[in-house]
Write a protein that holds these residues in place. Structure first.
Motif, PDB file in Angstrom:
ATOM      1  N   GLY A  92       0.681  -1.453  -0.204  1.00  0.00           N
ATOM      2  CA  GLY A  92      -0.187  -0.007  -0.092  1.00  0.00           C
ATOM      3  C   GLY A  92       0.750   1.223  -0.075  1.00  0.00           C
ATOM      4  N   ASP A  93       2.254   1.046   0.083  1.00  0.00           N
ATOM      5  CA  ASP A  93       3.024   2.410   0.031  1.00  0.00           C
ATOM      6  C   ASP A  93       2.896   2.957  -1.316  1.00  0.00           C
ATOM      7  OD1 ASP A  93       3.567   2.333   2.867  1.00  0.00           O
ATOM      8  OD2 ASP A  93       5.598   1.646   2.385  1.00  0.00           O
ATOM      9  N   GLY A  94       3.707   3.990  -1.714  1.00  0.00           N
ATOM     10  CA  GLY A  94       4.012   4.503  -2.771  1.00  0.00           C
ATOM     11  C   GLY A  94       3.174   5.806  -3.160  1.00  0.00           C
ATOM     12  N   CYS A  95       2.625   6.240  -4.436  1.00  0.00           N
ATOM     13  CA  CYS A  95       2.109   7.332  -4.528  1.00  0.00           C
ATOM     14  C   CYS A  95       0.477   7.656  -4.353  1.00  0.00           C
ATOM     15  CB  CYS A  95       2.111   7.762  -6.055  1.00  0.00           C
ATOM     16  SG  CYS A  95       3.567   8.198  -6.448  1.00  0.00           S
ATOM     17  N   THR A  96      -0.089   6.413  -4.250  1.00  0.00           N
ATOM     18  CA  THR A  96      -1.601   6.215  -4.149  1.00  0.00           C
ATOM     19  C   THR A  96      -1.687   6.887  -2.468  1.00  0.00           C
ATOM     20  OG1 THR A  96      -2.100   4.403  -5.365  1.00  0.00           O
ATOM     21  CG2 THR A  96      -3.631   5.023  -3.721  1.00  0.00           C
ATOM     22  N   PRO A  97      -1.375   6.494  -1.518  1.00  0.00           N
ATOM     23  CA  PRO A  97      -1.751   7.087  -0.296  1.00  0.00           C
ATOM     24  C   PRO A  97      -1.381   8.620  -0.194  1.00  0.00           C
ATOM     25  CG  PRO A  97       0.132   5.770  -0.032  1.00  0.00           C
ATOM     26  CD  PRO A  97      -0.262   5.354  -1.202  1.00  0.00           C
ATOM     27  N   LEU A  98      -0.378   9.131  -1.129  1.00  0.00           N
ATOM     28  CA  LEU A  98      -0.259  10.567  -0.816  1.00  0.00           C
ATOM     29  C   LEU A  98      -1.082  11.329  -1.947  1.00  0.00           C
ATOM     30  CD1 LEU A  98       3.629  10.219  -1.505  1.00  0.00           C
ATOM     31  CD2 LEU A  98       2.521  10.490   0.579  1.00  0.00           C
ATOM     32  N   ALA A  99      -2.086  10.683  -2.513  1.00  0.00           N
ATOM     33  CA  ALA A  99      -2.905  11.473  -3.419  1.00  0.00           C
ATOM     34  C   ALA A  99      -3.863  12.490  -2.547  1.00  0.00           C
ATOM     35  CB  ALA A  99      -3.750  10.625  -4.355  1.00  0.00           C
ATOM     36  N   GLN A 100      -3.721  13.426  -2.587  1.00  0.00           N
ATOM     37  CA  GLN A 100      -4.790  14.673  -1.970  1.00  0.00           C
ATOM     38  C   GLN A 100      -6.090  14.909  -2.872  1.00  0.00           C
ATOM     39  OE1 GLN A 100      -2.716  18.356  -1.625  1.00  0.00           O
ATOM     40  NE2 GLN A 100      -1.194  17.197   0.131  1.00  0.00           N
ATOM     41  N   GLY A 101      -5.593  14.778  -4.162  1.00  0.00           N
ATOM     42  CA  GLY A 101      -6.760  15.031  -5.160  1.00  0.00           C
ATOM     43  C   GLY A 101      -7.623  13.550  -5.097  1.00  0.00           C
ATOM     44  N   GLY A 102      -8.651  13.852  -5.703  1.00  0.00           N
ATOM     45  CA  GLY A 102      -9.852  12.866  -5.698  1.00  0.00           C
ATOM     46  C   GLY A 102     -10.005  11.930  -6.896  1.00  0.00           C
ATOM     47  N   VAL A 103     -11.118  11.481  -7.206  1.00  0.00           N
ATOM     48  CA  VAL A 103     -11.384  10.645  -8.407  1.00  0.00           C
ATOM     49  C   VAL A 103     -12.533  11.193  -9.179  1.00  0.00           C
ATOM     50  CG1 VAL A 103     -11.985   8.186  -8.917  1.00  0.00           C
ATOM     51  CG2 VAL A 103     -11.027   8.632  -6.758  1.00  0.00           C
ATOM     52  N   ALA A 104     -12.168  11.464 -10.435  1.00  0.00           N
ATOM     53  CA  ALA A 104     -13.118  12.105 -11.356  1.00  0.00           C
ATOM     54  C   ALA A 104     -14.100  11.110 -11.861  1.00  0.00           C
ATOM     55  CB  ALA A 104     -12.217  12.777 -12.557  1.00  0.00           C
ATOM     56  N   GLY A 105     -15.409  11.629 -12.220  1.00  0.00           N
ATOM     57  CA  GLY A 105     -16.319  10.740 -12.629  1.00  0.00           C
ATOM     58  C   GLY A 105     -17.497  11.441 -13.051  1.00  0.00           C
ATOM     59  N   VAL A 106     -18.484  10.770 -13.461  1.00  0.00           N
ATOM     60  CA  VAL A 106     -19.580  11.660 -13.735  1.00  0.00           C
ATOM     61  C   VAL A 106     -20.846  10.910 -12.822  1.00  0.00           C
ATOM     62  CG1 VAL A 106     -21.365  11.696 -15.529  1.00  0.00           C
ATOM     63  CG2 VAL A 106     -19.357  11.500 -16.399  1.00  0.00           C
ATOM     64  N   TYR A 107     -21.469  11.896 -12.019  1.00  0.00           N
ATOM     65  CA  TYR A 107     -21.976  11.445 -10.785  1.00  0.00           C
ATOM     66  C   TYR A 107     -23.489  11.997 -10.705  1.00  0.00           C
ATOM     67  CZ  TYR A 107     -17.401  10.401  -8.976  1.00  0.00           C
ATOM     68  OH  TYR A 107     -16.146  10.043  -8.869  1.00  0.00           O
ATOM     69  N   GLY A 108     -23.893  13.002 -11.375  1.00  0.00           N
ATOM     70  CA  GLY A 108     -25.120  13.614 -11.227  1.00  0.00           C
ATOM     71  C   GLY A 108     -25.448  14.427 -12.340  1.00  0.00           C
ATOM     72  N   PRO A 109     -26.790  15.266 -12.426  1.00  0.00           N
ATOM     73  CA  PRO A 109     -27.335  15.997 -13.277  1.00  0.00           C
ATOM     74  C   PRO A 109     -26.428  17.156 -13.825  1.00  0.00           C
ATOM     75  CG  PRO A 109     -28.308  16.520 -11.392  1.00  0.00           C
ATOM     76  CD  PRO A 109     -27.370  15.450 -10.938  1.00  0.00           C
ATOM     77  N   GLY A 110     -26.489  17.488 -15.089  1.00  0.00           N
ATOM     78  CA  GLY A 110     -25.595  18.586 -15.638  1.00  0.00           C
ATOM     79  C   GLY A 110     -24.272  18.236 -15.971  1.00  0.00           C
ATOM     80  N   ASP A 111     -23.675  16.757 -15.899  1.00  0.00           N
ATOM     81  CA  ASP A 111     -22.864  16.354 -16.453  1.00  0.00           C
ATOM     82  C   ASP A 111     -22.924  15.005 -17.293  1.00  0.00           C
ATOM     83  OD1 ASP A 111     -19.936  16.234 -16.921  1.00  0.00           O
ATOM     84  OD2 ASP A 111     -19.480  15.725 -14.793  1.00  0.00           O
ATOM     85  N   SER A 112     -22.025  14.628 -17.922  1.00  0.00           N
ATOM     86  CA  SER A 112     -22.060  13.420 -18.907  1.00  0.00           C
ATOM     87  C   SER A 112     -20.616  12.860 -19.159  1.00  0.00           C
ATOM     88  CB  SER A 112     -22.788  14.052 -20.021  1.00  0.00           C
ATOM     89  OG  SER A 112     -21.806  14.894 -20.996  1.00  0.00           O
ATOM     90  N   ARG A 113     -20.528  11.610 -19.573  1.00  0.00           N
ATOM     91  CA  ARG A 113     -19.535  10.888 -19.953  1.00  0.00           C
ATOM     92  C   ARG A 113     -18.711  11.689 -21.031  1.00  0.00           C
ATOM     93  NH1 ARG A 113     -22.000   5.046 -20.159  1.00  0.00           N
ATOM     94  NH2 ARG A 113     -21.789   5.435 -22.141  1.00  0.00           N
ATOM     95  N   GLU A 114     -19.731  12.399 -22.151  1.00  0.00           N
ATOM     96  CA  GLU A 114     -19.139  12.782 -23.187  1.00  0.00           C
ATOM     97  C   GLU A 114     -18.339  14.260 -22.568  1.00  0.00           C
ATOM     98  OE1 GLU A 114     -21.940  10.168 -24.119  1.00  0.00           O
ATOM     99  OE2 GLU A 114     -22.294  11.924 -22.719  1.00  0.00           O
ATOM    100  N   ARG A 115     -18.845  14.905 -21.821  1.00  0.00           N
ATOM    101  CA  ARG A 115     -18.136  16.088 -21.151  1.00  0.00           C
ATOM    102  C   ARG A 115     -16.983  15.506 -20.602  1.00  0.00           C
ATOM    103  NH1 ARG A 115     -20.970  20.784 -20.988  1.00  0.00           N
ATOM    104  NH2 ARG A 115     -23.345  20.710 -21.280  1.00  0.00           N
ATOM    105  N   HIS A 116     -16.715  14.694 -19.723  1.00  0.00           N
ATOM    106  CA  HIS A 116     -15.617  14.183 -18.986  1.00  0.00           C
ATOM    107  C   HIS A 116     -14.536  13.873 -20.246  1.00  0.00           C
ATOM    108  CE1 HIS A 116     -13.826  11.531 -16.000  1.00  0.00           C
ATOM    109  NE2 HIS A 116     -12.854  12.351 -16.295  1.00  0.00           N
ATOM    110  N   ALA A 117     -15.002  12.970 -21.147  1.00  0.00           N
ATOM    111  CA  ALA A 117     -14.173  12.878 -21.952  1.00  0.00           C
ATOM    112  C   ALA A 117     -13.303  13.840 -22.947  1.00  0.00           C
ATOM    113  CB  ALA A 117     -14.532  11.829 -23.114  1.00  0.00           C
ATOM    114  N   ALA A 118     -14.415  14.838 -23.086  1.00  0.00           N
ATOM    115  CA  ALA A 118     -13.947  16.003 -23.841  1.00  0.00           C
ATOM    116  C   ALA A 118     -12.999  17.005 -23.110  1.00  0.00           C
ATOM    117  CB  ALA A 118     -15.079  16.882 -24.363  1.00  0.00           C
ATOM    118  N   ASP A 119     -13.098  17.211 -21.809  1.00  0.00           N
ATOM    119  CA  ASP A 119     -12.236  17.724 -20.973  1.00  0.00           C
ATOM    120  C   ASP A 119     -10.728  16.938 -20.781  1.00  0.00           C
ATOM    121  OD1 ASP A 119     -14.015  19.501 -20.077  1.00  0.00           O
ATOM    122  OD2 ASP A 119     -14.749  18.637 -18.262  1.00  0.00           O
TER     123      ASP A 119
END
Length: 497
Positions: free
Chosen positions: A35-62
């Motif tokens: 479990g050591d390495g870079c993963t436990p140091l990651a402060q940022g989160g996990v990007a994804g499509v979770y709710g209204p106003g967003d889409s897989r297409e928008r995430h892909a475009a970004d």
């Protein structure tokens, strides 16, 4: 089938769990502790499509936009399509993502995202939460775990990988396998300033190169814009700017708008270069101003950053803090297909060690943890599938240097140490590159390689791996003669003389 997985970050642990659940005999080999390495140091989160106003297409475009158009559309489609299932799996394995009082996932925004679509755990401790959950899940299985073991090389016969050579407690040994999954991370220790841990020396990529695996895009090294410019490298999450913090120079001016209309929320490569240039011009670091967020919000949303900055003498709720860029993430690596397969039969690569094509020339924030989960699961699912003919017959990439004769070495070498290599890479193969500087770096690196003794200890193997990867990175940067994304070439008139 016996599957050996080298590395124990999110990609390796996900692959291990999926392979185990499919009935495979799994062994995890990890350089330090599980479990050591870079993963436990990651402060940022996990990007994804979770709710209204967003889409897989928008995430892909970004993702494509951040990658300067060089991301593989098929790989990006896989990332955004499989993402929701992998995030749900993390939740099922015990990752407690932050939620609102009514139970909805709290969504944050980071640079180059057109929507708030990033989930966090513990505010700024997402990676640590993921690592704890996955390590606990692995320890609850019969998966074999070998810790404190250094990957020396891959075992290859007639283009097929059938195991690994290890160094443990000073003794080399061989571990046979039907398939090997590299999940050993990146090579942040190539640079004098990095957010990566000391063990990020590119061992998996170097071993793959020596075995004849294809590598690509090593020239695309992402520098995180905001690392605390006081004491040991400590990352200040991009999510702080996503919440409204600004970057200011000594005159209090928000200078990043000079480089991009999105200012602080421009792609990372743009922001990092803007900071580097402004810092050089004013003779000292720029500052991150988060005072408008207030003490309570900063403490609640970013508890780890709040604790560390205060421990280092800064009250960031009332004063801007000094920040500087640092090497953060390698977009290139061992080239794979959409299932983590390489050009060597039996060899898979997932996570930062791999070049899946998702990131192109510049990774979109918070896509790395997602990529590790998505492609770790896909590699495990492909373990028992027939090896595709399309993966055969590939040749090692032209970015891999070969020292065929003394004619490949130019210049007079200074004394090689890891520190001199890291400073050379920072100066000449870093944020702001020139053809002259790249040629100078490659000449020195090849001279050092030509005179290097055969490695014996783990530290000597690390140095040899860093030398190989530094040469490969400088060569790749010279080969790509047009600047794009994180590979930025200064105009000829700006070349150092």
């Amino acid at each position: 089938m016996h599957v050996v997985i080298v590395g124990s970050g999110i990609a390796g642990l996900t692959a291990a769990l999926h392979a185990h659940e499919a009935g495979e005999h799994v062994t995890i080999v990890t350089k330090t502790a599980l479990g050591d390495g870079c993963t436990p140091l990651a402060q940022g989160g996990v990007a994804g499509v979770y709710g209204p106003g967003d889409s897989r297409e928008r995430h892909a475009a970004d993702t494509m936009d951040a990658g300067a158009g060089l991301s593989d559309p098929a790989a990006v489609d896989v990332l955004v399509r499989d993402g929701a299932e992998r995030i749900a799996e993390l939740i099922a394995r015990g990752v407690a993502f932050d939620r609102s009082p009514d139970g909805e996932l709290l969504l944050g925004r980071e640079a180059a995202h057109s929507r708030a679509r990033i989930v966090h755990s513990g505010g700024d401790a997402t990676g640590a939460a993921i690592a704890r959950a996955l390590v606990a899940a692995v320890r609850g299985t019969t998966i074999t775990i070998i810790e404190q073991a250094f990957l020396v090389d891959l075992l290859v016969t007639e283009g097929a990988v059938h195991g690994i050579r290890l160094l443990r407690d000073g003794v080399e040994s061989e571990l046979q396998a039907d398939a090997v999954v590299l999940a050993s991370g990146g090579a942040g220790q190539l640079y004098a300033h990095t957010t990566n841990p000391l063990g990020a020396t590119g061992d998996g990529i170097a071993a793959a190169i020596r075995a004849g695996a294809r590598v690509d895009d090593l020239e695309f090294v992402q520098f995180h814009p905001t690392v605390l410019a006081s004491g040991p490298a400590f990352l200040i999450s991009e999510a702080v700017r996503g919440e409204g913090a600004t970057l200011v120079d000594d005159d209090g001016r928000r200078f990043v708008f000079d480089s991009h209309p999105d200012g602080e929320l421009a792609p990372r490569d743009v922001v990092a270069r803007a900071i580097a240039r402004r810092s050089a011009a004013q003779g000292g670091p720029v500052r991150l101003d988060a005072t408008a967020l207030g003490a309570d919000r900063l403490r609640e949303r970013f508890p780890t950053i709040d604790r560390v900055t205060r421990a280092r003498g800064f009250d960031w709720s009332v004063e801007p803090i000094p920040v500087t860029p640092a090497a953060h993430y390698l977009m290139g690596g061992v080239t794979t297909d959409l299932h983590g397969r390489t050009n060597l039969r039996g060899l898979f690569a997932v996570g930062e060690v791999a070049r899946t094509g998702v990131h192109g020339a510049n990774r979109l924030a918070s896509n790395s943890l997602l990529e590790g989960a998505v492609f770790g699961a896909r590699a495990a699912a492909a373990l028992s599938a027939p090896w595709p003919a399309v993966a055969d017959g590939q040749v090692p990439s032209a970015t891999v240097p070969r020292l065929a004769s003394d004619r490949d070495v130019d210049g007079t070498a200074s004394v090689f140490t890891r520190a001199t290599l890291q400073q050379l890479m920072w100066d000449e193969v870093g944020l702001l590159r020139t053809t002259r500087g790249l040629e100078h770096a490659r000449g020195l690196l090849r001279a050092w390689r030509a005179g290097a003794p055969a490695p014996a200890s783990a530290a000597e193997h690390e140095d040899a791996n860093l030398l190989l990867l530094a040469d490969a990175t400088a060569t790749a940067a010279l080969t790509r003669s047009v600047g794009v994304g994180a590979h930025h070439l200064e105009a000829p008139e700006l070349e150092r003389v």
